[in-house]
Design a protein around this motif. Structure first.
Motif, PDB file in Angstrom:
ATOM      1  N   ARG A  60       0.832  -1.206   0.000  1.00  0.00           N
ATOM      2  CA  ARG A  60       0.000   0.000   0.000  1.00  0.00           C
ATOM      3  C   ARG A  60       0.862   1.250   0.000  1.00  0.00           C
ATOM      4  N   ASP A  62      -0.037   4.060   0.926  1.00  0.00           N
ATOM      5  CA  ASP A  62      -0.356   4.946   2.050  1.00  0.00           C
ATOM      6  C   ASP A  62       0.228   4.435   3.374  1.00  0.00           C
ATOM      7  N   PHE A  63       1.126   3.459   3.294  1.00  0.00           N
ATOM      8  CA  PHE A  63       1.894   3.027   4.468  1.00  0.00           C
ATOM      9  C   PHE A  63       3.378   3.265   4.196  1.00  0.00           C
ATOM     10  N   ALA A 367      -5.589   4.236  -8.289  1.00  0.00           N
ATOM     11  CA  ALA A 367      -6.442   4.873  -7.290  1.00  0.00           C
ATOM     12  C   ALA A 367      -5.898   4.713  -5.876  1.00  0.00           C
ATOM     13  N   GLN A 368      -4.834   3.911  -5.719  1.00  0.00           N
ATOM     14  CA  GLN A 368      -4.226   3.807  -4.385  1.00  0.00           C
ATOM     15  C   GLN A 368      -3.573   5.114  -3.990  1.00  0.00           C
ATOM     16  N   VAL A 369      -3.194   5.890  -5.001  1.00  0.00           N
ATOM     17  CA  VAL A 369      -2.426   7.105  -4.751  1.00  0.00           C
ATOM     18  C   VAL A 369      -3.303   8.316  -4.984  1.00  0.00           C
ATOM     19  N   LYS A 370      -3.251   9.256  -4.100  1.00  0.00           N
ATOM     20  CA  LYS A 370      -3.914  10.548  -4.313  1.00  0.00           C
ATOM     21  C   LYS A 370      -2.801  11.578  -4.395  1.00  0.00           C
ATOM     22  N   LYS A 371      -2.613  12.103  -5.614  1.00  0.00           N
ATOM     23  CA  LYS A 371      -1.537  13.087  -5.775  1.00  0.00           C
ATOM     24  C   LYS A 371      -1.874  14.359  -5.012  1.00  0.00           C
ATOM     25  N   PRO A 372      -0.879  14.951  -4.383  1.00  0.00           N
ATOM     26  CA  PRO A 372      -1.147  16.245  -3.753  1.00  0.00           C
ATOM     27  C   PRO A 372      -1.632  17.262  -4.788  1.00  0.00           C
ATOM     28  N   THR A 400     -10.493  11.406  -7.179  1.00  0.00           N
ATOM     29  CA  THR A 400     -10.347   9.989  -7.499  1.00  0.00           C
ATOM     30  C   THR A 400     -11.650   9.476  -8.109  1.00  0.00           C
ATOM     31  N   GLU A 407      -9.059   4.113 -11.462  1.00  0.00           N
ATOM     32  CA  GLU A 407      -7.747   4.016 -12.096  1.00  0.00           C
ATOM     33  C   GLU A 407      -6.999   2.803 -11.568  1.00  0.00           C
ATOM     34  N   LEU A 408      -6.470   2.011 -12.493  1.00  0.00           N
ATOM     35  CA  LEU A 408      -5.756   0.796 -12.113  1.00  0.00           C
ATOM     36  C   LEU A 408      -4.257   1.083 -12.032  1.00  0.00           C
ATOM     37  N   PRO A 409      -3.522   0.319 -11.199  1.00  0.00           N
ATOM     38  CA  PRO A 409      -2.075   0.517 -11.173  1.00  0.00           C
ATOM     39  C   PRO A 409      -1.422   0.088 -12.487  1.00  0.00           C
TER      40      PRO A 409
ATOM     41  N   ARG B  97      -1.914  -2.791  10.827  1.00  0.00           N
ATOM     42  CA  ARG B  97      -1.440  -2.228  12.098  1.00  0.00           C
ATOM     43  C   ARG B  97      -2.420  -2.671  13.172  1.00  0.00           C
ATOM     44  N   THR B 141     -13.308  11.407  -2.018  1.00  0.00           N
ATOM     45  CA  THR B 141     -12.569  11.240  -3.280  1.00  0.00           C
ATOM     46  C   THR B 141     -11.590  12.387  -3.525  1.00  0.00           C
ATOM     47  N   HIS B 144      -6.750  13.110   0.857  1.00  0.00           N
ATOM     48  CA  HIS B 144      -5.615  12.201   0.944  1.00  0.00           C
ATOM     49  C   HIS B 144      -5.898  11.186   2.050  1.00  0.00           C
ATOM     50  N   PRO B 145      -5.419   9.967   1.868  1.00  0.00           N
ATOM     51  CA  PRO B 145      -5.633   8.978   2.935  1.00  0.00           C
ATOM     52  C   PRO B 145      -4.777   9.282   4.160  1.00  0.00           C
ATOM     53  N   ARG B 156     -11.199   7.689   3.642  1.00  0.00           N
ATOM     54  CA  ARG B 156     -10.369   7.392   2.484  1.00  0.00           C
ATOM     55  C   ARG B 156      -9.341   6.305   2.831  1.00  0.00           C
ATOM     56  N   PHE B 157      -8.715   6.452   3.994  1.00  0.00           N
ATOM     57  CA  PHE B 157      -7.653   5.518   4.386  1.00  0.00           C
ATOM     58  C   PHE B 157      -8.229   4.147   4.732  1.00  0.00           C
ATOM     59  N   ASN B 161      -9.383   2.882   0.682  1.00  0.00           N
ATOM     60  CA  ASN B 161      -8.110   2.239   0.348  1.00  0.00           C
ATOM     61  C   ASN B 161      -8.051   0.773   0.784  1.00  0.00           C
ATOM     62  N   ILE B 164      -9.685  -0.830  -2.192  1.00  0.00           N
ATOM     63  CA  ILE B 164      -8.785  -0.830  -3.352  1.00  0.00           C
ATOM     64  C   ILE B 164      -7.658  -1.837  -3.146  1.00  0.00           C
ATOM     65  N   PHE B 168      -6.864  -4.988  -5.719  1.00  0.00           N
ATOM     66  CA  PHE B 168      -5.639  -5.123  -6.502  1.00  0.00           C
ATOM     67  C   PHE B 168      -4.759  -6.276  -6.027  1.00  0.00           C
TER      68      PHE B 168
END
Lengths: 558, 202
Positions: A60, A62-63, A367-372, A400, A407-409, B97, B141, B144-145, B156-157, B161, B164, B168
């Motif tokens: 992930r 986000d970790f 979609a795992q990533v949210k760009k700033p 998103t 969106e797929l990776p 976690r 949407t 940010h997570p 979101r987190f 996610n 998602i 995946f």
């Protein structure tokens, strides 16, 4: 003694600092011989549950992949050379060390790697040769449970089969095979410390595809041998940060390692023999931090070589696409390699090996990533095309998309990715070194390590040749080259070697052929830091073999 | 209430010593089936150790129903899932976690509260299109997570996610991504040798 009792032990025969592969094998071997061993490690001990958690943390975005072991203040460093050190993305401070996220590739070094000066007039020879290490290589392979096949026409000599059968080649390998055959390049199996069948009470690989964070311990990690050492009587003190090494009045032997615990207490662990096994960066740092009137330039540093001759393995890769599917990312490890170009006649270009990737697709992103939002705006500012401006105007927050627009990776439409990687040889150069940065301190107020590394002409010429071979294979394959990773602006690789090098001359080397320091009679080093030259192969099996050999020398002395 | 939960969740307890998960479970739950090779996410291992992170065997059924409804809205229509998939893949997995599941439950509760207050119905009663509108309306949407962030950032987190992630890392996404055995899923030992379109192994 409770789990949180971090006071020193008494009547200790051997104190080992560092619980990575080098420390684990040294401690395990000495404990098996009946000695009282204490292992200190700066990091924590991961539970079996932690190992399983790491799978998701690895995948992930986000970790933080390193959140189990990274401590910002403790792990500070400086990077001053052309090559960025990125230490905290590569090394692991925890019980098990960097093997906790290694990819478990375990080739042996070649005979020529020990004889660089004799054969080519380059660098220095090791004071030992391949034959000295060969039985220890075999032991290390058995202990780790290496999967492999004796199918490498350019590999070093072997006297026994691998402990486990090799993993067969991938479908992707089969695409390369015809091109390589046409070019006369031999592809062989990749030895690795991953179970191809159940071994040593550990499961066989089930193909999670995330070897760096294998959730089922099918991949070997050094905490296996830390546990075995404990079962045989060794004591592990985790979160015990070694601060300095203290010697006796004469400066001829070490008396104690001073360490700090999370509560701030400081202790002295005394022992008869001491083994420093902190990797290629922290080992010289600890010696440099342990200066004294007898050793004003750092402990065991009468040669001035401590910290010098830092080497890594420069690597380059070529990415390409094919119109046909390439079946990437179904598995995490490399199944085929080539040592065709490892041994060479002329000094330069030097050794490199090739690996054929099974993981050429991107698996992070989408979609795992949210760009700033800011980075989105900067992207548009940097490329203010009509479509980019329209996208930003209609979606200012980079929303998103969900449902069918998710969106797929990566996706299934062609062209399909494929890649080759090559890692090569860097010669030891005195100016490539680890020093102390006295302007920056760690959590105990000690100067941090400063890393200065650049590629010399030998490495540059070697990897340029490697790139040309990679391009030839892609051309023969009919692939369209889409990108190259060169030495330009590269980061340091994951292998840190040479900073307390082995040699016969005390004026130019730090440890002798037994890996005991020239200067102190009971101070030993188990680490890739003792490598006189680095070769082009992954170092961990050699680290393990040297650790087992060093343990035999300590046993003989005791 | 299971004995196991009483033993393991004390650190997250409230003033009465009862955890959020205890409370949720006391309202009734569904059983998460044992994960099996090739489908579940519970790694098989013979390297036994402490089991402090083992998923609870019971998960509140309304959370499974809600999460399934959200998955139907988040995932492309070509992806077909059911409640057992969500129960196993989301709620039956090892927590990344400690405390992750408690936070997921809390985020789902907030989302449910929001749906009832702003959309007039519980999430499963909304159409997939309205569920997506719900997530957009809450700001999920565009956020940010962040595990310790605002309500929208937490949803979101923990919710979006998580969904998602399991998509995946599951073969149900294979037709979309072209990865027969995606990273995070056991089974690559066969898939990596297989030729495209079900061809013979190499």
């Amino acid at each position: 003694m409770s789990e949180t009792d971090r006071r020193p032990s008494s009547d200790t025969d051997v104190c080992v600092v560092g619980a990575g592969p080098a420390g684990a094998f040294t401690a395990y071997s000495l404990t098996q011989k009946g000695y009282d061993v204490v292992i200190l490690d700066a990091g924590k001990r991961l539970s079996p549950a932690d190992h399983r958690r790491r799978l998701e943390q690895w995948l992930r975005s986000d970790f933080q992949r390193k959140e189990f072991w990274h401590q910002k203040e403790r792990d500070r460093y400086s990077s001053t050379g052309e090559i960025y050190a990125r230490l905290n993305d590569t090394r692991v401070k925890a019980v098990g060390g960097t093997s906790l996220h290694w990819e478990a590739n375990t080739p042996r070094m070649h005979e020529k790697d020990f004889e660089m000066h004799t054969r080519y007039g380059l660098a220095s020879d090791w004071p030992i040769d391949y034959a000295d290490l060969q039985p220890y290589y075999a032991r290390a392979e058995r202990e780790m449970g290496v999967s492999g096949a004796d199918d490498n026409p350019f590999g070093p000599p072997r006297s026994e089969p691998f402990p486990q059968p090799a993993f067969p080649p991938s479908y992707s390998d089969s695409l390369f095979a015809e091109a390589c055959e046409e070019l006369g390049i031999a592809m062989t199996s990749q030895p690795k410390a991953i179970n191809s069948e159940p071994y040593d009470d550990r499961a066989e690989c089930q193909g999670y595809g995330v070897c760096n964070a294998c959730p089922i311990n099918a991949k070997y990690t050094a905490d296996v041998h830390v546990r075995k050492a404990e079962d045989a009587g060794a004591r592990v003190i985790d979160q015990a940060q070694a601060l300095s090494i203290e010697h006796d009045r004469s400066g001829e032997s070490v008396e104690a390692v001073v360490y700090a615990t999370p509560g701030g207490d400081r202790y002295r662990q005394e022992a008869d023999e001491f083994v420093i096994a902190c990797g290629g960066i922290e080992t010289p740092r600890l010696l440099l931090l342990s200066d004294s009137p007898e050793y004003p330039d750092g402990l065991a540093n009468s040669s001035g070589a401590v910290g010098r001759y830092l080497m890594d393995h420069p690597n380059v890769s070529v990415a390409a696409t094919l119109e046909e599917p390439t079946q990437q990312n179904n598995i995490g490890w490399v199944s085929s390699r080539s040592d065709q170009f490892y041994d060479h006649d002329e000094p330069t270009p030097g050794s490199f090996h090739l690996t054929f990737s099974n993981t050429a697709k991107s698996i992070r992103g989408g979609a795992q990533v949210k760009k700033p939002t800011l980075s989105g705006l900067l992207e548009v500012a940097g490329n203010p095309t009509q479509s980019a401006l329209f996208d930003k105007a209609t979606d200012p927050f980079n929303e998103t998309a969900l449902g069918d627009d998710l969106e797929l990776p990566t996706n299934d439409s062609g062209p399909h990715p494929i890649s080759i990687r090559g890692a090569g040889e860097m010669l030891p150069r005195a100016d490539n070194r680890v020093t102390l940065d006295r302007s920056k301190t760690d959590n105990h107020g000690r100067p941090v390590p400063s890393i200065n590394l650049s590629d010399g002409s030998h490495a540059k010429e070697t990897m340029q040749f490697c790139l040309s071979v990679q391009r030839s294979i892609m051309d023969e394959l009919g692939a369209t080259i889409t990108g190259e990773s060169t030495l330009e602006d590269r980061d340091m690789s994951t292998h840190h070697m040479g900073t307390t090098r082995m040699g016969t001359d005390p004026s130019t080397s730090v440890v002798n052929a037994e890996c005991r320091t020239h200067d102190l009679r009971n101070l030993w080093i188990a680490s890739s830091s003792v490598f006189t030259t680095g070769g082009a192969n992954n170092p961990t099996l050699t680290i393990a073999a040297l650790a087992l050999k060093t343990a035999d020398h300590i046993d003989a002395k005791l | 209430m299971s004995e196991k939960i009483e033993q393991t969740d004390t650190s997250a307890g409230d003033a009465e010593g009862q955890t959020r998960r205890d409370t949720l479970l006391s309202l009734g739950g569904v059983t998460v089936g044992a994960a099996i090779y090739g489908y579940g996410v519970r790694p098989l291992t013979n390297n036994a150790g402490t089991e402090e992170d083992e998923p609870d065997e019971s998960v509140p059924s309304d959370h499974v129903e809600t999460m399934t409804a959200l998955a139907e809205a988040v995932y492309p229509a070509a992806v077909s899932i059911d409640e057992s998939y969500i129960a196993n893949r989301v709620f039956g997995r090892t927590e990344p976690r400690p405390g992750h599941m408690d936070e997921l439950y809390a985020s789902l509760e907030k989302l449910e509260d929001y749906a009832r207050a702003r959309f007039g119905d519980p999430i499963p009663a909304l159409s997939p299109k309205r569920r997506r509108a719900l997530l957009r309306s809450m700001g999920v949407t565009e956020s940010h997570p962040k595990p310790d962030g605002t309500q929208a950032e937490r949803v979101r987190f923990y919710v979006l996610n998580d969904l998602i992630y399991v998509l995946f890392t599951s073969p149900i996404s294979s037709d979309l991504t072209g990865i027969e055995n995606p990273p995070g899923h056991p089974g690559g030992r066969e898939a990596y040798r297989r030729a495209p379109n079900g061809g013979e192994n190499q």
